[in-house]
Design a protein around this motif. Structure first.
Motif, short mmCIF file in Angstrom:
data_model
loop_
_atom_site.label_atom_id
_atom_site.label_comp_id
_atom_site.label_asym_id
_atom_site.label_seq_id
_atom_site.Cartn_x
_atom_site.Cartn_y
_atom_site.Cartn_z
N PHE A 483 -9.94 71.98 41.25
CA PHE A 483 -8.87 72.98 41.18
C PHE A 483 -8.96 73.85 42.34
N ASN A 484 -10.02 74.36 42.83
CA ASN A 484 -10.14 75.40 44.28
C ASN A 484 -9.58 74.70 45.36
N LEU A 487 -5.80 74.54 45.15
CA LEU A 487 -5.32 75.74 45.30
C LEU A 487 -5.16 76.13 46.80
N VAL A 491 -1.90 76.92 49.25
CA VAL A 491 -1.63 78.07 50.19
C VAL A 491 -1.38 77.77 51.53
#
Length: 502
Positions: A483-484, A487, A491
């Motif tokens: 998930f990180n 993300l 970005v």
């Protein structure tokens, strides 16, 4: 008599009577029919009730004494444990060699009478068996010898100094191997008691393996005895008391001058302190005395306390008899430092439930235990966030100490005490709530089991999704990493597009 546990009997939660309405226990019948099955003795209080087998632990007992309407478990503890076991269907099969039977008739209720009757008969049977064994064998009256058990298995016993609450725990001193003492000489044909010097070969708590001086490496007459016994004395006691020192008959021929032998052997050797017997006597004096009144947990309703009277004090353990027990048999054993007992008035001072006694006047000779004899409660800081009713937590089940359960704070008392109930198995009237202090090592915040990968017992009837493992934790961390990463990628793409737009 519930000797041997500082804890409450497991029949504490089977009754649902309220605090204001209490059912008195009927007196036990004088003669009880007995049935023997597989070498064990079971009792039918009315001669008609059937037997049942616990589907958790496999214990067989009087059916009416079993827990719940279906009578599937011997106690609330087994019922809770069964609900958290992932192999429910195989437990009874392993114990009996057949599938569990769930179709059983519910007979007339009299659980407390049945259980107490069966227990009383069981205790009497054990005593009779012990007497029979004592008469037919060379084993000691107790049927067990610590010395033989330690020696035959090469075990090591915990030293007395580890037990600060026990007699001599703080003044055991330098008692160790090779210490010399004066003890009765059993290898002698004289009609009077005589003594000889022995050395400690091995220690096991208060017990010591001794060898008479003069036997050197010969262990044929080694023997175990309790160092705190009345016949154990420091070297020099016989001379001061005018008692004769006589060498054992087995080795009497080895030396012609035993006095010179002893002088040589004892030079530089250690012995007991001169006031050792006095210290033993003083360490066995306890502040609690018979006829003292205390408040103690009601063994039939953990959620409340009752008044009990100290009947006897043995080794710091108290036999407490509930004040309303006319025949003095409704008793409760616990240590004098147990958190289960409190001074008179404790329940009212913190708001704990309390069963009022039918006895309005103290009996002659009974008096309230001074409050300073009880352990002081740890002070807690309640200025910030504090426990509130309805809050969830994880708590050790006091009836099954091997399980940590989903629990709820049912009431916040004074001085940091909390009333806690196990989710999914609470009685409607709260009779099975139990009291823990906020500093107790038996309560934990939500998630404690998860981070320590301990199995959490969920509320009865809920899926077993509370079982945590290394795999589930690793899967969670892996998902978090994915998930990180995603993300960060999003970005970066957004920043790149913004730069191109400008």
């Amino acid at each position: 008599m519930f000797d041997g546990y500082d804890s409450c009997s497991e029949d504490t939660s089977s009754s649902s009577s309220s605090e204001e309405s209490e059912e008195e226990v009927a007196p036990l019948p004088s003669s009880l029919p007995i049935i023997k099955n597989n070498g064990q003795v079971y009792t039918y209080p009315d001669g008609k009730s059937g037997m049942a087998t616990c589907e958790m632990c496999g214990m067989v007992g009087v059916r009416d004494a079993f827990y719940s309407k279906t009578k599937r478990f011997c106690s609330v503890s087994c019922s809770r444990s069964y609900s958290s076991n992932s192999k429910k269907a195989s437990i009874l099969a392993r114990l009996q060699g057949k599938p569990p039977t769930k179709k059983a008739k519910v007979l007339q209720k009299q659980p407390l009478v049945a259980k107490l009757a069966a227990y009383a008969q069981y205790q009497a049977t054990l005593q009779n068996q012990a007497k029979t064994k004592a008469g037919n064998s060379a084993i000691s009256v107790e049927g067990f010898s610590w010395g033989n058990y330690i020696n035959s298995n090469s075990f090591i016993a915990a030293p007395v100094t580890c037990f600060k609450h026990a007699p001599m725990g703080t003044c055991w001193g330098d008692i160790s191997e090779n210490v010399r003492i004066e003890v009765p000489n059993t290898d002698c044909s004289l009609p009077t008691k005589v003594f000889w010097i022995a050395g400690i070969i091995k220690l096991a708590g208060y017990n010591a393996l001794l060898r008479y001086e003069g036997f050197e490496n010969d262990s044929s007459l080694d023997f175990w005895c309790n160092i705190c016994g009345s016949d154990i004395h420091p070297v020099g006691w016989c001379a001061a008391s005018g008692k004769p020192l006589v060498p054992p008959r087995t080795v009497q021929h080895k030396y012609t001058n035993w006095k010179a032998f002893l002088v040589k052997r004892l030079t530089g050797a250690k012995t007991l302190p001169p006031d050792f017997s006095q210290k033993v006597s003083e360490s066995m004096q306890y502040p609690f005395k018979p006829c003292m009144r205390v408040e103690v947990v009601d063994k039939r309703h953990l959620c409340r306390t009752r008044v009990a009277v100290v009947e006897s004090v043995i080794g710091g353990r108290l036999r407490l008899v509930y004040e309303e027990s006319e025949d003095r048999t409704d008793d409760f054993w616990c240590h004098m430092h147990s958190p289960l007992i409190h001074h008179i008035g404790w329940s009212r001072s913190i708001g704990h439930r309390f069963k009022r006694s039918d006895i309005t006047k103290k009996q002659d000779g009974h008096f309230d235990t001074p409050p300073h004899l009880f352990a002081k409660v740890k002070e807690v800081d309640q200025s910030g966030e504090w426990f509130k009713e309805g809050m969830k937590l994880e708590a050790i089940d006091p009836l099954n100490l091997s399980t940590i359960c989903v629990a709820t704070i049912r009431k916040v008392l004074a001085d940091g005490f909390l009333m806690i109930g196990i989710d999914g198995s609470e009685a409607a009237d709260g009779s099975d709530w139990f009291c823990y202090h906020a500093t107790s090592p038996s309560i934990f915040p939500v998630g404690f089991c998860e981070i320590n990968m301990i199995e959490l017992t969920p509320p009865r009837g809920t899926p077993s999704r509370y079982k945590y493992s290394v795999f589930s934790l690793a899967l969670f961390l892996y998902g978090l990493l994915i998930f990180n990463t995603a993300l960060i990628f999003v970005v970066c793409v957004f920043i790149h597009n913004m730069c191109e737009y400008e």
